[in-house]
Design a protein around this motif. Structure first.
Motif, short mmCIF file in Angstrom:
data_model
loop_
_atom_site.label_atom_id
_atom_site.label_comp_id
_atom_site.label_asym_id
_atom_site.label_seq_id
_atom_site.Cartn_x
_atom_site.Cartn_y
_atom_site.Cartn_z
N THR A 13 0.81 -1.22 0.00
CA THR A 13 0.00 0.00 0.00
C THR A 13 0.85 1.27 0.00
O THR A 13 0.31 2.38 -0.10
CB THR A 13 -0.92 0.05 1.24
OG1 THR A 13 -0.10 -0.02 2.41
CG2 THR A 13 -1.92 -1.10 1.26
N GLY A 15 5.31 2.96 -0.11
CA GLY A 15 6.76 2.78 -0.14
C GLY A 15 7.26 1.75 -1.13
O GLY A 15 6.86 1.73 -2.31
N PHE A 16 8.16 0.89 -0.67
CA PHE A 16 8.80 -0.09 -1.54
C PHE A 16 7.76 -1.00 -2.21
O PHE A 16 7.84 -1.27 -3.41
CB PHE A 16 9.75 -1.00 -0.75
CG PHE A 16 10.92 -0.33 -0.09
CD1 PHE A 16 11.28 0.97 -0.41
CD2 PHE A 16 11.68 -1.01 0.87
CE1 PHE A 16 12.38 1.58 0.21
CE2 PHE A 16 12.77 -0.40 1.48
CZ PHE A 16 13.11 0.89 1.16
N ASN A 34 -0.89 -7.26 -0.97
CA ASN A 34 -1.34 -7.33 0.42
C ASN A 34 -1.00 -6.02 1.15
O ASN A 34 -0.06 -5.32 0.80
CB ASN A 34 -0.64 -8.52 1.12
CG ASN A 34 -0.61 -8.34 2.63
OD1 ASN A 34 0.38 -7.88 3.20
ND2 ASN A 34 -1.69 -8.68 3.27
N ARG A 64 0.28 -10.13 10.82
CA ARG A 64 0.46 -10.62 12.19
C ARG A 64 -0.58 -11.66 12.57
O ARG A 64 -0.45 -12.35 13.58
CB ARG A 64 0.35 -9.46 13.20
CG ARG A 64 1.49 -8.48 13.12
CD ARG A 64 1.22 -7.27 13.98
NE ARG A 64 0.08 -6.51 13.49
CZ ARG A 64 -0.52 -5.53 14.15
NH1 ARG A 64 -0.10 -5.17 15.35
NH2 ARG A 64 -1.54 -4.88 13.62
N TYR A 155 14.30 -2.93 16.53
CA TYR A 155 14.13 -2.96 15.06
C TYR A 155 15.29 -3.73 14.42
O TYR A 155 15.07 -4.59 13.57
CB TYR A 155 14.05 -1.53 14.49
CG TYR A 155 13.94 -1.54 12.97
CD1 TYR A 155 12.80 -2.01 12.35
CD2 TYR A 155 15.00 -1.10 12.18
CE1 TYR A 155 12.70 -2.05 10.95
CE2 TYR A 155 14.92 -1.13 10.79
CZ TYR A 155 13.75 -1.60 10.19
OH TYR A 155 13.66 -1.65 8.81
N PRO A 185 18.30 -2.55 2.32
CA PRO A 185 18.51 -1.13 2.01
C PRO A 185 18.92 -0.33 3.24
O PRO A 185 18.56 -0.66 4.37
CB PRO A 185 17.13 -0.67 1.53
CG PRO A 185 16.31 -1.90 1.34
CD PRO A 185 16.89 -2.93 2.26
N GLY A 186 19.62 0.75 2.97
CA GLY A 186 19.82 1.80 3.96
C GLY A 186 18.66 2.79 3.87
O GLY A 186 17.58 2.44 3.37
N THR A 190 10.23 6.91 2.45
CA THR A 190 8.90 6.28 2.27
C THR A 190 8.07 6.77 3.46
O THR A 190 8.42 7.76 4.08
CB THR A 190 9.04 4.75 2.34
OG1 THR A 190 9.55 4.41 3.63
CG2 THR A 190 9.99 4.18 1.28
P1 NDP Z 1 6.21 2.07 4.37
O1 NDP Z 1 5.74 2.44 5.72
O2 NDP Z 1 6.09 3.07 3.29
O3 NDP Z 1 5.51 0.71 3.89
C1 NDP Z 1 5.31 -0.35 4.77
C2 NDP Z 1 4.28 -1.29 4.20
O4 NDP Z 1 4.11 -2.40 5.10
C3 NDP Z 1 2.94 -0.65 4.02
O5 NDP Z 1 2.37 -1.06 2.80
C4 NDP Z 1 2.12 -1.20 5.18
O6 NDP Z 1 0.76 -1.33 4.78
C5 NDP Z 1 2.74 -2.60 5.31
N1 NDP Z 1 2.48 -3.20 6.62
C6 NDP Z 1 2.91 -2.78 7.83
N2 NDP Z 1 2.40 -3.57 8.80
C7 NDP Z 1 1.66 -4.52 8.17
C8 NDP Z 1 0.91 -5.61 8.62
N3 NDP Z 1 0.82 -5.90 9.93
N4 NDP Z 1 0.26 -6.39 7.72
C9 NDP Z 1 0.35 -6.11 6.38
N5 NDP Z 1 1.06 -5.09 5.90
C10 NDP Z 1 1.70 -4.29 6.79
O7 NDP Z 1 7.73 1.63 4.57
P2 NDP Z 1 8.84 1.02 3.55
O8 NDP Z 1 8.28 0.87 2.20
O9 NDP Z 1 10.05 1.83 3.75
O10 NDP Z 1 9.07 -0.38 4.24
C11 NDP Z 1 8.96 -1.62 3.57
C12 NDP Z 1 9.96 -2.59 4.16
O11 NDP Z 1 11.28 -2.10 3.94
C13 NDP Z 1 9.86 -2.78 5.68
O12 NDP Z 1 10.06 -4.15 5.96
C14 NDP Z 1 11.01 -1.95 6.22
O13 NDP Z 1 11.47 -2.44 7.46
C15 NDP Z 1 12.03 -2.14 5.13
N6 NDP Z 1 13.09 -1.14 5.03
C16 NDP Z 1 12.82 0.19 4.91
C17 NDP Z 1 13.86 1.10 4.78
C18 NDP Z 1 13.62 2.58 4.71
O14 NDP Z 1 14.55 3.35 5.02
N7 NDP Z 1 12.46 3.04 4.27
C19 NDP Z 1 15.25 0.65 4.69
C20 NDP Z 1 15.42 -0.77 4.86
C21 NDP Z 1 14.39 -1.62 4.98
P3 NDP Z 1 -0.53 -1.09 5.71
O15 NDP Z 1 -0.16 -0.02 6.69
O16 NDP Z 1 -1.58 -0.71 4.73
O17 NDP Z 1 -0.76 -2.41 6.33
#
Ligand code: NDP
Ligand code: 8X3
Length: 258
Positions: A13, A15-16, A34, A64, A155, A185-186, A190
């Motif tokens: 939904t 970011g990545f 998802n 979860r 974390y 990634p670093g 997002t």
């Molecule tokens: P965002 O917050 O932009 O995206 C996170 C996504 O995870 C959202 O789509 C959110 O959707 C989903 N999500 C969170 N909790 C749940 C859940 N319980 N069930 C289903 N979906 C869930 O962050 P990023 O895109 O940055 O993060 C994506 C991944 O990359 C993560 O694992 C993060 O740890 C990792 N990461 C991020 C970095 C950064 O600097 N941004 C660097 C390195 C790794 P919704 O809220 O709709 O459920």
């Protein structure tokens, strides 16, 4: 259904995950998306269908919730269970403080999402890939799963766990010809920092000040590259930072002009 490749992306939904969805849609994949925010999934589904004619199944559930993961993945139509690529991307950081000052609710949220959620989804999809004798699991870890940093404690621990799970998956799945990749990634801009700081927009903005962080598109490109290597090649582990970041602690930031 025509045999286009199918990718299942958790956390699509934002970011990545969202960028990965668009990247693979542009290359003719069918998508299973998802996330918890169903309205966003529907919006993305509509846009991808209109722009690229992509076939999309929105599969809103909370990673979860193991029963929800089981029911949702079981509910997929037969042909959609032939999943070629799983991107375990859903995850978050909550808080940034010492352990003694940390909130245990934040710890539970991170451990349940980043570690247990990834396991619940994988547990349902691995047998489907094993039945096909092929597949590729791409786990979104982090540079925080390679080195700890001040106040990152729990974390970082969840991402070290993702690193260990990824290595274990690679062994478990070796005989089945299933590829397993970790992407680490670093700093990337997002909604990550906004979520980490519990909706504090000012603090989130500061995270990315004075340098050019990675973008979600950078990560989507890397995921796509990893997913499209020839059958005999697998990228096991990819650490990627922006040019201004050396490791979890060292950044080269411009000082703001006064
Ligand atoms: P965002 O917050 O932009 O995206 C996170 C996504 O995870 C959202 O789509 C959110 O959707 C989903 N999500 C969170 N909790 C749940 C859940 N319980 N069930 C289903 N979906 C869930 O962050 P990023 O895109 O940055 O993060 C994506 C991944 O990359 C993560 O694992 C993060 O740890 C990792 N990461 C991020 C970095 C950064 O600097 N941004 C660097 C390195 C790794 P919704 O809220 O709709 O459920
Ligand atoms: C997100 C990158 O360095 O903020 O995983 O932990 S970091």
């Amino acid at each position: 259904m025509k045999k286009n490749k199918i990718i299942f992306i958790t956390g699509a939904t934002s970011g990545f995950g969202k960028s990965i969805a668009y990247k693979f849609a542009q290359h003719g994949f069918h998508l299973i998306l998802n996330g918890r925010r169903e309205d966003r999934l529907r919006e993305i589904e509509k846009d991808l269908t209109e722009q690229f004619g992509t076939k999309v199944i929105s599969l809103p559930f909370d990673v979860r919730d193991q029963q929800a993961a089981i029911n949702s993945i079981d509910s997929l139509p037969h042909d959609w269970k032939k999943i070629d690529v799983l991107v375990n991307n859903a995850g978050l950081a909550a808080g940034l403080s010492t352990i003694q000052d940390g909130q245990t609710t934040d710890w539970d949220l991170m451990i349940d999402t980043n570690v247990k959620g990834l396991l619940y989804v994988s547990k349902q999809i691995m047998p489907l890939m094993i039945a096909e004798g092929s597949g590729h699991i791409i786990n979104m870890s982090s540079i925080a799963g390679k080195e700890v940093y001040k106040n990152g404690n729990v974390y970082c621990a969840t991402k070290y766990a993702v690193d260990a799970i990824t290595k274990s998956m690679r062994i478990d799945l070796l005989e089945h010809g299933i590829k397993v990749t970790s992407i680490d990634p670093g700093a990337a801009e997002t909604e990550f920092a906004l979520v980490r700081f519990h909706g504090d927009k000012e603090r989130a903005k500061k995270t990315y000040e004075g340098y050019s962080p990675l973008t979600p598109e950078d990560i989507a490109d890397i995921v796509f590259f990893a997913a499209t290597r020839p059958p005999h090649v697998v990228l096991n582990d990819i650490v990627v930072t922006c040019t201004a970041q050396a490791n979890t602690m060292y950044f080269h930031k411009e000082t703001p002009k006064s």
